[in-house]
Motif scaffolding. Structure first.
Motif, PDB file in Angstrom:
ATOM      1  N   TRP A  37       0.838  -1.204   0.000  1.00  0.00           N
ATOM      2  CA  TRP A  37       0.000   0.000   0.000  1.00  0.00           C
ATOM      3  C   TRP A  37       0.872   1.252   0.000  1.00  0.00           C
ATOM      4  CZ3 TRP A  37      -0.502   3.940   3.668  1.00  0.00           C
ATOM      5  CH2 TRP A  37      -1.523   4.852   3.407  1.00  0.00           C
ATOM      6  N   VAL A  38       1.909   1.250   0.827  1.00  0.00           N
ATOM      7  CA  VAL A  38       2.830   2.382   0.863  1.00  0.00           C
ATOM      8  C   VAL A  38       3.523   2.540  -0.490  1.00  0.00           C
ATOM      9  CG1 VAL A  38       4.976   3.253   1.865  1.00  0.00           C
ATOM     10  CG2 VAL A  38       3.216   2.287   3.354  1.00  0.00           C
ATOM     11  N   HIS A  41       2.206   4.632  -3.688  1.00  0.00           N
ATOM     12  CA  HIS A  41       2.218   6.088  -3.727  1.00  0.00           C
ATOM     13  C   HIS A  41       3.441   6.604  -4.506  1.00  0.00           C
ATOM     14  CE1 HIS A  41      -0.469   5.147  -0.358  1.00  0.00           C
ATOM     15  NE2 HIS A  41      -0.999   6.338  -0.531  1.00  0.00           N
ATOM     16  N   SER A  42       3.461   7.872  -4.729  1.00  0.00           N
ATOM     17  CA  SER A  42       4.593   8.500  -5.405  1.00  0.00           C
ATOM     18  C   SER A  42       5.835   8.407  -4.526  1.00  0.00           C
ATOM     19  CB  SER A  42       4.291   9.972  -5.699  1.00  0.00           C
ATOM     20  OG  SER A  42       4.174  10.696  -4.478  1.00  0.00           O
ATOM     21  N   ASP A  43       7.003   8.584  -5.139  1.00  0.00           N
ATOM     22  CA  ASP A  43       8.257   8.471  -4.392  1.00  0.00           C
ATOM     23  C   ASP A  43       8.305   9.436  -3.216  1.00  0.00           C
ATOM     24  OD1 ASP A  43       9.047   6.540  -6.147  1.00  0.00           O
ATOM     25  OD2 ASP A  43      10.364   7.839  -7.332  1.00  0.00           O
ATOM     26  N   ALA A  44       7.821  10.643  -3.434  1.00  0.00           N
ATOM     27  CA  ALA A  44       7.849  11.644  -2.354  1.00  0.00           C
ATOM     28  C   ALA A  44       6.939  11.222  -1.202  1.00  0.00           C
ATOM     29  CB  ALA A  44       7.418  13.009  -2.903  1.00  0.00           C
ATOM     30  N   THR A  45       5.767  10.671  -1.550  1.00  0.00           N
ATOM     31  CA  THR A  45       4.831  10.235  -0.507  1.00  0.00           C
ATOM     32  C   THR A  45       5.370   9.023   0.233  1.00  0.00           C
ATOM     33  OG1 THR A  45       2.970  11.051  -1.813  1.00  0.00           O
ATOM     34  CG2 THR A  45       2.469   9.516  -0.037  1.00  0.00           C
ATOM     35  N   VAL A  46       5.973   8.096  -0.510  1.00  0.00           N
ATOM     36  CA  VAL A  46       6.583   6.921   0.124  1.00  0.00           C
ATOM     37  C   VAL A  46       7.655   7.361   1.111  1.00  0.00           C
ATOM     38  CG1 VAL A  46       8.072   4.926  -0.267  1.00  0.00           C
ATOM     39  CG2 VAL A  46       6.099   5.314  -1.754  1.00  0.00           C
ATOM     40  N   ARG A  47       8.492   8.284   0.683  1.00  0.00           N
ATOM     41  CA  ARG A  47       9.549   8.770   1.563  1.00  0.00           C
ATOM     42  C   ARG A  47       8.955   9.394   2.831  1.00  0.00           C
ATOM     43  NH1 ARG A  47      12.276  10.459  -2.125  1.00  0.00           N
ATOM     44  NH2 ARG A  47      11.417  12.563  -2.354  1.00  0.00           N
ATOM     45  N   ARG A  48       7.894  10.169   2.663  1.00  0.00           N
ATOM     46  CA  ARG A  48       7.260  10.819   3.813  1.00  0.00           C
ATOM     47  C   ARG A  48       6.607   9.799   4.745  1.00  0.00           C
ATOM     48  NH1 ARG A  48       4.588  13.966   1.102  1.00  0.00           N
ATOM     49  NH2 ARG A  48       2.492  13.089   1.190  1.00  0.00           N
ATOM     50  N   LEU A  49       5.932   8.795   4.177  1.00  0.00           N
ATOM     51  CA  LEU A  49       5.280   7.777   4.992  1.00  0.00           C
ATOM     52  C   LEU A  49       6.305   6.941   5.760  1.00  0.00           C
ATOM     53  CD1 LEU A  49       2.525   6.549   2.490  1.00  0.00           C
ATOM     54  CD2 LEU A  49       2.149   7.808   4.615  1.00  0.00           C
ATOM     55  N   SER A  76      10.980  -1.067   3.318  1.00  0.00           N
ATOM     56  CA  SER A  76      11.281  -0.160   2.212  1.00  0.00           C
ATOM     57  C   SER A  76      12.764  -0.263   1.912  1.00  0.00           C
ATOM     58  CB  SER A  76      10.918   1.274   2.589  1.00  0.00           C
ATOM     59  OG  SER A  76      11.186   2.163   1.542  1.00  0.00           O
TER      60      SER A  76
END
Length: 219
Positions: A37-38, A41-49, A76
């Motif tokens: 699920w993570v 998302h976009s790379d930026a969102t993955v990094r933030r999550l 990750s």
């Protein structure tokens, strides 16, 4: 009607697979679903999550219990999902040997103990000015600390003549990883294995004590 024997065999196989492996199977399923699920998302969102559930110093200062729990259920990059079958297998060995409670205990001790030790080493490194301040927010998530501790614990399960070589192999592999890539994550893996080996010594001592007690009682 001809499908009945097939259904029965399938149910029997699934029940056999589930029995004694439910903790690892549920854990592996949750980790896989959450991580996929993570990863959608976009790379930026993955990094933030990932940064949000990481056990880095910043998060451990703000919400230690939350990130200690959440960080164990995310991997990750997604290539680390290859560890999930290994987790299910190793956790199954421990659960079928010592039970569900012991498995959960070593899982928690490995994950939390290694994380706290790494945290202490990072703080020390910052205090001595031998680490860059970026480690305060460096992502640190995954299943590997709990897995490493469970692998170490299994030293008490191997035959006595192989116990020392097994323990030395565990330490040697993690020590080699740390030597090749001397970072705090590798230090955490080495720490988790040491925690597992320490628990193995305790389990072996407990089994030996009960055995001697039983011999004495019969005498």
């Amino acid at each position: 009607m001809s499908d009945a024997p097939t259904d029965s065999r399938l149910q029997t196989t699934l029940a056999r697979l589930w029995r004694g492996r439910d903790v690892g199977l549920v854990y592996g399923l949750v980790v896989t679903v959450v991580s996929l699920w993570v990863g959608l998302h976009s790379d930026a969102t993955v990094r933030r999550l990932v940064e949000g559930v990481s056990t880095n110093l910043d998060n451990m200062r703000a919400s230690p219990l939350a990130v200690l729990a959440a960080s164990a259920f995310v991997v990750s990059p997604l290539t680390q999902l290859l560890l999930v079958p290994v987790v299910v297998w190793v956790f199954g060995l421990v659960q079928r040997w010592l039970g569900r409670t012991a498995l959960i205990a070593i899982w928690i001790f490995g994950h939390v103990g290694a994380t706290l030790f790494v945290m202490a080493m990072e703080i020390n490194a910052l205090y001595r000015h031998i680490a860059h301040f970026s480690i305060v927010v460096k992502p640190d998530v995954g299943v590997s600390y709990g897995l490493a501790a469970a692998v170490g614990l299994l030293a008490a399960r191997v035959p006595r003549r192989r116990r020392l070589p097994y323990a030395l192999a565990c330490l040697g592999v993690m020590g080699a990883v740390f030597a090749i890539r001397p970072d705090f994550t590798a230090m955490g893996h080495l720490t988790a294995v040491v925690i597992g080996l320490g628990m193995a010594a305790a389990v072996h001592g407990g089994h030996r004590h009960r055995h001697l007690g039983g011999v004495g009682a019969r005498a």
